[in-house]
Design an enzyme around this catalytic site. Structure first.
Site, PDB file in Angstrom:
ATOM      1  N   GLY A  14      24.596  50.866  83.708  1.00  0.00           N
ATOM      2  CA  GLY A  14      25.513  50.108  82.865  1.00  0.00           C
ATOM      3  C   GLY A  14      26.563  51.040  82.278  1.00  0.00           C
TER       4      GLY A  14
ATOM      5  N   ILE B  59       6.731  69.039  71.824  1.00  0.00           N
ATOM      6  CA  ILE B  59       6.397  69.083  73.251  1.00  0.00           C
ATOM      7  C   ILE B  59       5.671  70.382  73.590  1.00  0.00           C
ATOM      8  CG2 ILE B  59       7.370  69.229  75.589  1.00  0.00           C
ATOM      9  CD1 ILE B  59       9.449  67.189  74.760  1.00  0.00           C
TER      10      ILE B  59
ATOM     11  N   GLU C 277       8.622  81.071  70.443  1.00  0.00           N
ATOM     12  CA  GLU C 277       9.435  80.240  69.535  1.00  0.00           C
ATOM     13  C   GLU C 277      10.527  81.106  68.917  1.00  0.00           C
ATOM     14  OE1 GLU C 277       9.872  77.012  68.349  1.00  0.00           O
ATOM     15  OE2 GLU C 277      11.331  77.940  67.018  1.00  0.00           O
TER      16      GLU C 277
ATOM     17  N   VAL D  23      14.465  84.482  73.868  1.00  0.00           N
ATOM     18  CA  VAL D  23      14.283  84.608  75.319  1.00  0.00           C
ATOM     19  C   VAL D  23      15.607  85.056  75.924  1.00  0.00           C
ATOM     20  CG1 VAL D  23      13.792  83.352  77.454  1.00  0.00           C
ATOM     21  CG2 VAL D  23      12.441  82.892  75.389  1.00  0.00           C
TER      22      VAL D  23
ATOM     23  N   ALA E 125      10.819  73.776  76.550  1.00  0.00           N
ATOM     24  CA  ALA E 125      10.689  72.630  75.618  1.00  0.00           C
ATOM     25  C   ALA E 125      11.439  72.964  74.346  1.00  0.00           C
ATOM     26  CB  ALA E 125       9.220  72.357  75.331  1.00  0.00           C
TER      27      ALA E 125
ATOM     28  N   HIS F  87     -16.890  53.420  53.291  1.00  0.00           N
ATOM     29  CA  HIS F  87     -17.619  54.684  53.405  1.00  0.00           C
ATOM     30  C   HIS F  87     -18.633  54.581  54.544  1.00  0.00           C
ATOM     31  CE1 HIS F  87     -19.716  58.341  52.299  1.00  0.00           C
ATOM     32  NE2 HIS F  87     -20.851  57.678  52.413  1.00  0.00           N
TER      33      HIS F  87
END
Ligand code: FAD
Ligand code: NAD
Length: 488
Positions: free
Chosen positions: A132, A202, A221, A255, A286, A461
């Site tokens: 679309g 992820i 990270e 990195v 990710a 409980h």
């Protein structure tokens, strides 16, 4: 999927609602619009592995559902391998049948994507398989997968094209070896050494899947802080727990490059101390997702993007073009299936003349590790930074009978409430079934509950939910099953 373009322009006046995208935001919008009596078409271009049209978007095909199918299997495997002995259950030699696990995951996906088709049919939504593109004046160009483009006239258009993974130049994808989340849901064997770039939802979820099944997993990270958006006490506890489980999470890593080497990949990264080189068999990239708008808008569509590339909308999800709305991952806010679905329903109802709102202060977040991390509302650190007056109550699953009985007693519940009004401002859970427990907090916050209201509510409980009850009591120094902190 029905690829009948239905009553097109020139036949009987076109469509009342055309939705582009059949992920959770788009399909919820389409179903609700049809329920409200509007003639609705929903266009989606996704194809499954066999090349057949599939509904449900990222969530059902390549996101929430397949990842949870693998998380659940790998959790059961890790329990059997690591903890059944503690329960007096012997299991002998354990093995994992990766193709079998994948076939089951695919069957769950097929069942759910087929379910969306059935819901479309049952509610009278016409599904159109193909692309679309929004033209001017609420006209939508529809190009079927194997046919000529036609133009649909619509009274209202809802754009829900979703998002796609972000690529980074330092780690170009290599099919089967350097993969995004979609590739990481398709490994044909357990990687021996697995690298993951990014310790977000992820990275943690898919890193957990493969590490539970036996991979040596290293997560690189960029940030120095772990899960900065979560409560920082919980982030600290979670980091410790995940490291103990074998996830080697390294923070503050830049990195520099990932290069194919033999059947694997060599990653070079820099941290505060030095440059490091690591070899992996498989690498998952990710590092986030970005709004997917390629091919969506003709130059005269009237819809604008914001400075980050999301479709610009107001609080009611209206774009700058009259009667054109946008919902889900393609607009501001968290990229979560339930957030998009709520927006889709809101827009459909507003088109029909109702006046609902989405409460963006009450969007639950869950990371499906074990223990799970779930939260809603404000964190203590954000309240502190804003100089707000608040009180907290915490309760440990280590003192919860049900969690201990289930041998699953790591984690805490933490509730943050306004110091003057006692209104609950945020609830944070790190623990078993945190994803289910957080729903109680969302309901409480939707109804503006105070911590005292939660404390005065009776909980069955023994249940894990009693930890929420006790944390709420703890805000007022009234917890029964722990020693309350003395307040000044
Ligand atoms: P999407 O689901 O991306 O759907 C958009 C659809 O529109 C797609 O089918 C796309 O092909 C189609 N489309 C796009 N452009 C066009 C066009 N021009 N013409 C026709 N069709 C088009 N969220 C959670 O809340 N909980 C989770 O546990 C969770 N787990 C996740 C795990 C993974 C591995 C990933 C990748 C994501 C996860 N998410 C999770 C995020 C969630 O999948 C998304 O937030 C959600 O799918 C967004 O919904 P959406 O409808 O906006 O877009
Ligand atoms: P994310 O934004 O959650 O995490 C990405 C992480 O990668 C961040 O911690 C970021 O600092 C880090 N990063 C970015 N660039 C990097 C680099 N060059 N090197 C090292 N680290 C880097 O994104 P995600 O985990 O890719 O998930 C994408 C979206 O999907 C998210 O918005 C998330 O909400 C959604 N999602 C949700 C769930 C869930 O609700 N359980 C699960 C999966 C995905």
């Amino acid at each position: 999927m029905n690829d009948d373009a239905g009553p097109g322009p020139g036949t009987d006046g076109g469509w009342e609602v055309v939705v582009i995208g059949a992920g959770p935001a788009g399909y919820a919008a389409a179903i609700r619009a049809a329920q409200l009596g509007m003639r609705t078409a929903c266009i989606d271009k996704s194809l499954d592995r066999e090349g057949n049209p599939t509904l449900g978007g990222t969530c059902l095909n390549w996101g929430c559902i397949p990842s949870k199918a693998l998380l659940d299997v790998s959790h059961k495997y890790a329990e059997a391998a690591g903890h059944f002995g503690e329960l007096g259950i012997g299991v002998g030699d354990l093995s994992i049948d990766v193709p079998g696990m994948m076939a089951r995951k695919d069957a769950v996906v097929t069942r759910l994507t087929g379910g969306v088709g059935a819901l479309f049919q049952g509610n009278g939504v016409t599904a159109l398989a193909g692309s679309g593109r929004l033209l001017g004046n609420r006209r939508v160009e529809f190009t079927p997968h194997d046919g000529e483009a036609t133009v649909l006239e619509a009274e209202h258009v809802i754009l829900a094209p979703g998002s796609v993974p972000i690529d980074i130049d330092q780690a170009p994808l290599v099919p089967g070896t350097v993969v995004d989340s979609t590739g990481a849901l398709e490994f044909d064997a357990v990687p021996g050494r697995l690298g993951v770039i990014g310790a977000g939802a992820i990275g943690l979820e898919l890193g957990s899947v493969w590490s539970r099944l036996g991979s040596e997993a290293v997560i690189l990270e960029a940030l120095d802080e772990f899960l900065p958006m979560a409560d920082q006490r919980i982030a600290r506890d979670a980091l410790r727990a995940f490291k103990r489980q074998g996830l080697d999470i390294r923070l503050g890593c830049r990195v520099m490059r990932a290069e194919p080497s033999g059947d694997g990949v060599t990653v070079t990264y820099q941290d505060a101390s030095d440059e490091h080189v690591v070899e992996f068999d498989r690498l998952i990239v990710a590092v986030g997702r970005r709004p997917y708008t390629e091919g969506l808008l003709a130059p005269d569509s009237g819809v604008n993007l914001d400075e980050r590339g999301f479709l610009y909308v107001n609080d009611l999800c209206a774009t700058d073009a009259p009667e054109v709305y946008a919902v889900g991952d393609v607009v501001r806010g968290p990229m979560l299936a339930h957030k998009g679905a709520e927006e889709g329903v809101m827009v459909a109802e507003r088109i029909a003349g109702h006046k609902p709102l989405v409460n963006y202060d009450c969007v639950p977040n869950v990371i499906y590790t074990h223990p799970e991390i779930a939260w809603v509302g404000r964190t203590e650190q954000s309240l502190k930074a804003d100089g707000e007056n608040y009180r907290t109550g915490t309760f440990s699953f280590g003192a919860n009978g049900r969690a201990l009985a289930a041998n699953d007693a790591e984690g805490i519940v933490k509730i943050v409430a306004d110091a003057e009004t006692d209104r609950v401002l945020g609830v944070h859970v790190f623990g078993p079934q945190a994803s289910e427990l957080i729903a109680q907090a969302v309901i409480a916050m939707e109804f503006d509950a105070s911590a005292e209201d939660l404390g005065l509510t009776m909980f069955a409980h023994p249940t894990l939910a009693e930890a929420v009850h006790e944390a709420a009591l703890g805000v007022g120094g009234r917890a029964i099953h722990m020693v309350n902190r003395k307040r000044a």
